[in-house]
Design a protein around this motif. Structure first.
Motif, PDB file in Angstrom:
ATOM      1  N   THR A   1      38.863  26.935 -21.818  1.00 14.58           N
ATOM      2  CA  THR A   1      38.962  25.503 -22.122  1.00 14.58           C
ATOM      3  C   THR A   1      40.186  25.213 -22.981  1.00 14.58           C
ATOM      4  O   THR A   1      40.904  24.233 -22.753  1.00 14.58           O
ATOM      5  CB  THR A   1      37.691  25.021 -22.842  1.00 14.58           C
ATOM      6  N   TYR A   2      40.430  26.058 -23.972  1.00 16.55           N
ATOM      7  CA  TYR A   2      41.564  25.850 -24.875  1.00 16.55           C
ATOM      8  C   TYR A   2      42.887  25.934 -24.123  1.00 16.55           C
ATOM      9  O   TYR A   2      43.768  25.086 -24.301  1.00 16.55           O
ATOM     10  CB  TYR A   2      41.519  26.882 -25.991  1.00 16.55           C
ATOM     11  N   PHE A   3      43.050  26.929 -23.264  1.00 21.56           N
ATOM     12  CA  PHE A   3      44.340  27.112 -22.597  1.00 21.56           C
ATOM     13  C   PHE A   3      44.493  26.263 -21.339  1.00 21.56           C
ATOM     14  O   PHE A   3      45.621  26.009 -20.904  1.00 21.56           O
ATOM     15  CB  PHE A   3      44.550  28.598 -22.263  1.00 21.56           C
ATOM     16  N   LEU A   4      43.406  25.818 -20.754  1.00 22.93           N
ATOM     17  CA  LEU A   4      43.491  24.952 -19.582  1.00 22.93           C
ATOM     18  C   LEU A   4      43.458  23.475 -19.954  1.00 22.93           C
ATOM     19  O   LEU A   4      43.869  22.632 -19.169  1.00 22.93           O
ATOM     20  CB  LEU A   4      42.335  25.245 -18.609  1.00 22.93           C
ATOM     21  N   GLY A   5      42.934  23.159 -21.138  1.00 24.00           N
ATOM     22  CA  GLY A   5      42.834  21.769 -21.549  1.00 24.00           C
ATOM     23  C   GLY A   5      41.642  21.042 -20.969  1.00 24.00           C
ATOM     24  O   GLY A   5      41.499  19.828 -21.155  1.00 24.00           O
ATOM     25  N   GLN A   6      40.792  21.756 -20.265  1.00 24.65           N
ATOM     26  CA  GLN A   6      39.584  21.166 -19.691  1.00 24.65           C
ATOM     27  C   GLN A   6      38.580  22.283 -19.428  1.00 24.65           C
ATOM     28  O   GLN A   6      38.938  23.460 -19.420  1.00 24.65           O
ATOM     29  CB  GLN A   6      39.894  20.438 -18.387  1.00 24.65           C
ATOM     30  N   ALA A   7      37.339  21.905 -19.221  1.00 22.36           N
ATOM     31  CA  ALA A   7      36.310  22.911 -18.988  1.00 22.36           C
ATOM     32  C   ALA A   7      36.580  23.657 -17.688  1.00 22.36           C
ATOM     33  O   ALA A   7      36.818  23.038 -16.648  1.00 22.36           O
ATOM     34  CB  ALA A   7      34.941  22.239 -18.951  1.00 22.36           C
ATOM     35  N   PRO A   8      36.563  24.990 -17.710  1.00 26.24           N
ATOM     36  CA  PRO A   8      36.798  25.772 -16.489  1.00 26.24           C
ATOM     37  C   PRO A   8      35.567  25.749 -15.589  1.00 26.24           C
ATOM     38  O   PRO A   8      34.456  25.434 -16.040  1.00 26.24           O
ATOM     39  CB  PRO A   8      37.057  27.179 -17.030  1.00 26.24           C
ATOM     40  N   ASP A   9      35.759  26.095 -14.321  1.00 26.28           N
ATOM     41  CA  ASP A   9      34.593  26.175 -13.446  1.00 26.28           C
ATOM     42  C   ASP A   9      33.803  27.444 -13.757  1.00 26.28           C
ATOM     43  O   ASP A   9      34.301  28.387 -14.375  1.00 26.28           O
ATOM     44  CB  ASP A   9      34.997  26.113 -11.969  1.00 26.28           C
ATOM     45  N   ASP A  10      32.561  27.453 -13.323  1.00 26.62           N
ATOM     46  CA  ASP A  10      31.666  28.560 -13.655  1.00 26.62           C
ATOM     47  C   ASP A  10      32.157  29.886 -13.075  1.00 26.62           C
ATOM     48  O   ASP A  10      31.909  30.950 -13.666  1.00 26.62           O
ATOM     49  CB  ASP A  10      30.252  28.261 -13.147  1.00 26.62           C
TER      50      ASP A  10
ATOM     51  N   ALA B   1      37.467  20.162 -31.320  1.00 27.49           N
ATOM     52  CA  ALA B   1      37.225  20.107 -29.875  1.00 27.49           C
ATOM     53  C   ALA B   1      38.303  20.878 -29.125  1.00 27.49           C
ATOM     54  O   ALA B   1      39.487  20.833 -29.477  1.00 27.49           O
ATOM     55  CB  ALA B   1      37.189  18.655 -29.411  1.00 27.49           C
ATOM     56  N   LEU B   2      37.896  21.581 -28.070  1.00 27.40           N
ATOM     57  CA  LEU B   2      38.833  22.344 -27.252  1.00 27.40           C
ATOM     58  C   LEU B   2      39.303  21.557 -26.037  1.00 27.40           C
ATOM     59  O   LEU B   2      40.406  21.761 -25.547  1.00 27.40           O
ATOM     60  CB  LEU B   2      38.166  23.645 -26.776  1.00 27.40           C
ATOM     61  N   ASP B   3      38.468  20.659 -25.541  1.00 30.01           N
ATOM     62  CA  ASP B   3      38.799  19.878 -24.357  1.00 30.01           C
ATOM     63  C   ASP B   3      39.873  18.855 -24.712  1.00 30.01           C
ATOM     64  O   ASP B   3      39.733  18.084 -25.658  1.00 30.01           O
ATOM     65  CB  ASP B   3      37.548  19.163 -23.849  1.00 30.01           C
ATOM     66  N   ALA B   4      40.968  18.842 -23.937  1.00 29.15           N
ATOM     67  CA  ALA B   4      42.081  17.941 -24.226  1.00 29.15           C
ATOM     68  C   ALA B   4      41.664  16.473 -24.172  1.00 29.15           C
ATOM     69  O   ALA B   4      42.280  15.628 -24.826  1.00 29.15           O
ATOM     70  CB  ALA B   4      43.220  18.195 -23.240  1.00 29.15           C
ATOM     71  N   ALA B   5      40.614  16.169 -23.418  1.00 32.60           N
ATOM     72  CA  ALA B   5      40.177  14.772 -23.312  1.00 32.60           C
ATOM     73  C   ALA B   5      39.742  14.209 -24.656  1.00 32.60           C
ATOM     74  O   ALA B   5      39.751  12.997 -24.865  1.00 32.60           O
ATOM     75  CB  ALA B   5      39.032  14.660 -22.301  1.00 32.60           C
ATOM     76  N   ALA B   6      39.377  15.078 -25.570  1.00 31.31           N
ATOM     77  CA  ALA B   6      38.946  14.619 -26.892  1.00 31.31           C
ATOM     78  C   ALA B   6      40.093  14.027 -27.695  1.00 31.31           C
ATOM     79  O   ALA B   6      39.868  13.346 -28.703  1.00 31.31           O
ATOM     80  CB  ALA B   6      38.322  15.785 -27.664  1.00 31.31           C
ATOM     81  N   TRP B   7      41.341  14.264 -27.265  1.00 30.82           N
ATOM     82  CA  TRP B   7      42.501  13.851 -28.051  1.00 30.82           C
ATOM     83  C   TRP B   7      43.327  12.767 -27.370  1.00 30.82           C
ATOM     84  O   TRP B   7      44.452  12.498 -27.790  1.00 30.82           O
ATOM     85  CB  TRP B   7      43.400  15.064 -28.307  1.00 30.82           C
ATOM     86  N   SER B   8      42.804  12.146 -26.328  1.00 31.90           N
ATOM     87  CA  SER B   8      43.625  11.208 -25.554  1.00 31.90           C
ATOM     88  C   SER B   8      43.191   9.755 -25.675  1.00 31.90           C
ATOM     89  O   SER B   8      43.569   8.930 -24.848  1.00 31.90           O
ATOM     90  CB  SER B   8      43.624  11.623 -24.066  1.00 31.90           C
ATOM     91  N   GLY B   9      42.412   9.423 -26.691  1.00 30.38           N
ATOM     92  CA  GLY B   9      41.971   8.043 -26.867  1.00 30.38           C
ATOM     93  C   GLY B   9      43.096   7.136 -27.325  1.00 30.38           C
ATOM     94  O   GLY B   9      44.153   7.587 -27.766  1.00 30.38           O
ATOM     95  N   PRO B  10      42.900   5.820 -27.253  1.00 29.71           N
ATOM     96  CA  PRO B  10      43.962   4.865 -27.616  1.00 29.71           C
ATOM     97  C   PRO B  10      44.398   4.978 -29.070  1.00 29.71           C
ATOM     98  O   PRO B  10      45.587   4.839 -29.376  1.00 29.71           O
ATOM     99  CB  PRO B  10      43.336   3.495 -27.318  1.00 29.71           C
TER     100      PRO B  10
END
Length: 309
Positions: free
Chosen positions: A127-136, A221-230
């Motif tokens: 998750t950290y290196f991809l910026g999103q949750a990896p597939d199972d 948070a590891l998911d990049a989406a956590a850091w993209s808010g307005p």
């Protein structure tokens, strides 16, 4: 560093034992000042290593594992020990065996809690290196390698880097605040070493990923989406303007009688024209073409969607 921490604790106890209230107050004040100095030194050392170390994979993993094995500097006297925790319990083991990393962190006085499980570790790394949750399926492959190699982190990282999803993520993953600020500074000043890390630490605090400042043991948070808010994007634009418009205090020596060294970021150089311009979208190129000054151009580039990734 630990001896220094113990010395500070002894000073604190001695201060409490003083009968005279004024003496006790002075001793406690000196003790808190020493703790603050230790925390500032640890933070500055971390920033400089992260910016200029030739072993960037080790530094990114140091941040990752510190974040996963998080301690908060605000608890008790941890300000005196957090730098030693990073340098002796985390950094030496980030490309070694997970068991050694875990035991070093558990045995260190600064450690508060650890979250363990093979799949959790593998999922967190990806998750950290991809910026999103990896597939199972990817998590399962990484976890199998983790188990087979008895927790060899370097082997897990090699498998992750060789996976096709890793290359794809490098052009799409949204940078977390640490990566954003450090990449902006590298782009702006190349290999010129900053003299004052305080602005950097302030920017990270404003962006919500301040060093040693996560108060809960789960880490940032590891998911990049956590850091993209307005709100995050607005703050990044303000920081991009500070970095792009001038030295922003980065080259002010610590000695009070020394003036700030002259510095100006020049981003539109040969690297941009030969390489980076080809990666920009038409809207970004159009916005850069409307810049009215070098400072404006720098700001727009550092705040562009392409640079955020």
């Amino acid at each position: 560093m630990l001896e220094h921490a113990r010395s500070l604790e002894a000073q604190s106890k001695a201060g409490k034992d003083l009968a005279d209230p004024e003496s006790r107050k002075a001793a406690q004040s000196a003790f808190q000042a020493a703790l603050n100095d230790a925390a500032r030194n640890a933070a500055s050392a971390w920033v400089l290593r992260a910016l200029y170390s030739p072993d960037q994979l080790r530094e990114r993993l140091t941040w990752f594992w510190f974040n996963r094995l998080n301690v908060h500097q605000g608890k008790s006297t941890l300000r005196a020990a957090v730098g030693d925790y990073v340098d002796t319990a985390i950094r030496p083991h980030v490309l070694g065996r997970f068991r050694d990393l875990l035991m070093a962190s558990l045995r260190h006085p600064a450690m508060l809690r650890y979250l363990d499980h093979d799949a959790n570790v593998s999922r967190a790394l990806a998750t950290y290196f991809l910026g999103q949750a990896p597939d199972d399926a990817l998590v399962a492959r990484l976890a199998a390698i983790f188990t087979r190699t008895e927790g060899d982190i370097a082997a897990v990282m090699e498998a992750l880097i060789r996976d096709p999803t890793f290359a794809a993520a490098q052009t799409s993953a949204f940078k977390d605040p640490v990566r954003y600020v450090f990449s902006a500074l590298r782009m702006a000043y190349d290999e010129r070493v900053i003299l004052n890390t305080a602005p950097v630490l302030g920017w990270l605090n404003r962006l919500g990923e301040g060093l040693f400042n996560r108060s809960t043991p789960d880490g940032y948070a590891l998911d990049a989406a956590a850091w993209s808010g307005p709100g995050q994007l607005t703050t990044r634009f303000e920081i991009a303007r500070q970095i792009g418009s001038g030295p922003a205090g980065l080259f002010k020596p610590s000695a009070p009688d020394r003036p700030e060294e002259p510095a100006f970021p020049v981003l539109a150089n040969a690297l941009y024209f030969s390489t980076l311009s080809g990666t920009l979208s038409a809207p970004t190129k159009g916005a850069l073409a409307q810049a009215v000054s070098p400072q404006d151009w720098n700001t727009l580039y550092l705040a562009s969607p392409e640079f955020m990734r």
